[in-house]
Design an enzyme around this catalytic site. Structure first.
Site, PDB file in Angstrom:
ATOM      1  N   LYS A   1       0.839  -1.199   0.000  1.00  0.00           N
ATOM      2  CA  LYS A   1       0.000   0.000   0.000  1.00  0.00           C
ATOM      3  C   LYS A   1       0.875   1.250   0.000  1.00  0.00           C
ATOM      4  CE  LYS A   1      -3.872   1.946   2.689  1.00  0.00           C
ATOM      5  NZ  LYS A   1      -4.739   1.699   3.867  1.00  0.00           N
TER       6      LYS A   1
ATOM      7  N   SER B   1      -9.289   2.206   2.823  1.00  0.00           N
ATOM      8  CA  SER B   1      -8.315   2.869   1.992  1.00  0.00           C
ATOM      9  C   SER B   1      -7.321   1.914   1.327  1.00  0.00           C
ATOM     10  CB  SER B   1      -7.539   3.887   2.843  1.00  0.00           C
ATOM     11  OG  SER B   1      -6.874   3.223   3.926  1.00  0.00           O
TER      12      SER B   1
ATOM     13  N   SER C   1     -10.036  -0.161   6.705  1.00  0.00           N
ATOM     14  CA  SER C   1      -9.288  -0.037   5.461  1.00  0.00           C
ATOM     15  C   SER C   1      -8.798  -1.329   4.838  1.00  0.00           C
ATOM     16  CB  SER C   1      -8.105   0.911   5.650  1.00  0.00           C
ATOM     17  OG  SER C   1      -8.563   2.216   5.851  1.00  0.00           O
TER      18      SER C   1
END
Length: 466
Positions: free
Chosen positions: A78, A153, A177
């Site tokens: 990420k 996210s 997330s």
């Protein structure tokens, strides 16, 4: 999916690499071919480092396949997690050219376990948002319907795994997330116990709210990745060694749920849940009775944690961005607004929030005194249009901000328990629906064992557009 290697699960790839059936280069090439086809459609991977990946393969020890759990497996990270020599933008135009000179601890561990870091995945600016979109790279699309959101996210990581671009991906989770992107993309994701995976490379060393976790296409794959991510870091203040030798071994031996007491709660937040989602989740949980579990639908509410989470999240936002407070005008309205809201808090506000958090935690402890695991819908709604920042309503309740709808996830974050997200079926329109399985601290292997049983009984298959 037509490419055999990119369609294989991570455990199968590991076995093929150990037996010599395939080489790490062949595995890499297969996934690069998948990326070339899939990424232009879904915009999941924002930085690709093929040359560095090939160099990492060349540096693998000859005997590593038998001893390194992630030997030769491509993994993406990420884009809020530091990667040495690989651009890390935090999804922010202010950092569009930033290249760290060190790895985050979790990336160090993945490399040591033999993983091949292949790139970085899309995220909202500094992971602040429940839709994976930013001004630097644009939006990531849901592989079950490209007009819908994969949530956030860790949306880029979830989509990369769901479409076969990589077998495994790293994500972070503070509110929802990892869990909701996994649910929206039809894969498995784990919010881990705070301290289980060292957070070195992130701010706030004593914070157990934001954690790293795996995203994978199966419970076994998630356990395999977990084995490559966990471990005691003597320099990280809240680091803890896992109380198991191998999560994967436990999951692979998890053949039934005999004797387990499971509580199902459709709505722990009191905001409502889409009826179709609730029906699908309830049915999936009840199927665990075939595996020996005792399932009971119970009345349970964690709604008192709503306000405390928002206060503590505001404090966390300010802490995360403390050294960048003079840059607020350079950030997008979502991130900037969250930080400004946090700056309005007082010590009395945070003390009251901590006091109420303890009370909510005690209600969870009481529940786990009667039941082994709590299962809820991972998200109260199905994937929503890509053009929206968040769904307009949940269960007939109109929403006015992007936080409220993720309450079923963030109320678990608030009290510090781990949770797995696993697909439990599909809606009538063919969209995946996820279950959130919550357990006591350090119960990740058991959560994934239950996830394995859920997946076996409720297969969702490959995304429609992958």
């Amino acid at each position: 999916m037509t490419n055999d290697l990119s369609a294989r699960c991570a455990v199968a790839l590991r076995d093929a690499l150990r037996s010599g059936e395939v080489s790490p280069v062949e595995v890499l090439d297969a996934h690069l071919a998948a990326i070339a086809v899939q990424n232009p459609k879904f915009n999941a991977i924002v930085t690709l480092v093929e040359d560095q990946a090939r160099a990492s393969i060349a540096a693998l020890p000859a005997a590593g396949a038998q001893s390194m759990p992630l030997y030769g497996l491509p993994v993406v990270i990420k884009d809020v997690t530091l990667t040495k020599g690989i651009r890390t933008t935090f999804g922010s135009p202010a950092y569009k050219d930033y290249v760290p000179d060190e790895d985050a601890a979790v990336v160090e561990r993945l490399r040591k376990a033999g993983a091949i870091i292949l790139g970085k995945t899309n995220t909202p600016e500094f992971a602040t948002g429940a839709n994976t979109v930013n001004a630097l790279f644009g939006a990531t699309r849901n592989p079950w319907n490209p007009e819908l959101s994969p949530a956030g996210s860790s949306g880029g990581s979830a989509v990369a795994v769901a479409t076969g671009m990589v077998p495994l991906a790293q994500g972070t989770d503070f509110g929802c997330s990892i869990r909701i992107p996994a649910a929206f993309c039809g894969i498995v994701g784990v919010r881990t116990t705070g301290g289980l995976i060292p957070n070195r490379g992130m701010r706030l060393p004593w914070d157990g709210g934001q954690v790293h976790g795996p995203l994978a296409r199966s419970a076994e794959d998630a356990a395999l990745m977990l084995d490559g991510m966990t471990g005691l870091d003597p320099l990280w203040p809240i680091s803890a060694a896992p109380p198991w030798r191998s999560a994967l071994d436990i999951v692979q031996r998890f053949d039934n749920a005999k004797g387990l007491r499971i509580a199902y709660v459709s709505d722990i937040a009191g905001f409502g849940v889409d009826k179709e989602i609730d029906d699908i989740c309830r049915a999936a949980v009840l199927r665990l009775e075939r595996d020996g579990a005792a399932v009971e639908e119970v009345a349970f509410s964690a709604a008192d944690g709503f306000a405390p989470y928002k206060v503590l999240r505001g404090e966390w936002m300010v802490g995360q961005q403390f050294e960048r407070l003079d840059m607020l005008d350079r950030f997008g309205p979502n991130l900037g607004g969250n930080v400004r809201d946090g700056l309005k808090l007082t010590v009395r506000d945070t003390a009251a929030a901590e006091n109420m958090r303890e009370k909510v935690w005690r209600t969870f402890c009481d529940l786990f005194g009667k039941y082994d695991y709590l299962i809820t819908p991972a998200a109260p709604v199905p994937p929503y249009p890509l053009t929206k920042d968040f769904p307009d309503e949940v269960g007939g309740h109109t929403l006015d901000n992007y936080i409220d709808w993720i309450a079923p996830a963030f109320l678990v974050t608030l009290v510090g328990f781990p949770a797995a997200s696993v697909p439990g079926g599909k809606t009538a329109s063919g969209l995946p629906v996820g279950l959130q399985i919550v357990g006591p601290r350090f119960s990740e292997p058991q959560l994934l064992g239950l996830s394995k049983l859920v997946q076996a009984a409720n297969p969702v298959g490959w995304p429609t557009y992958a």
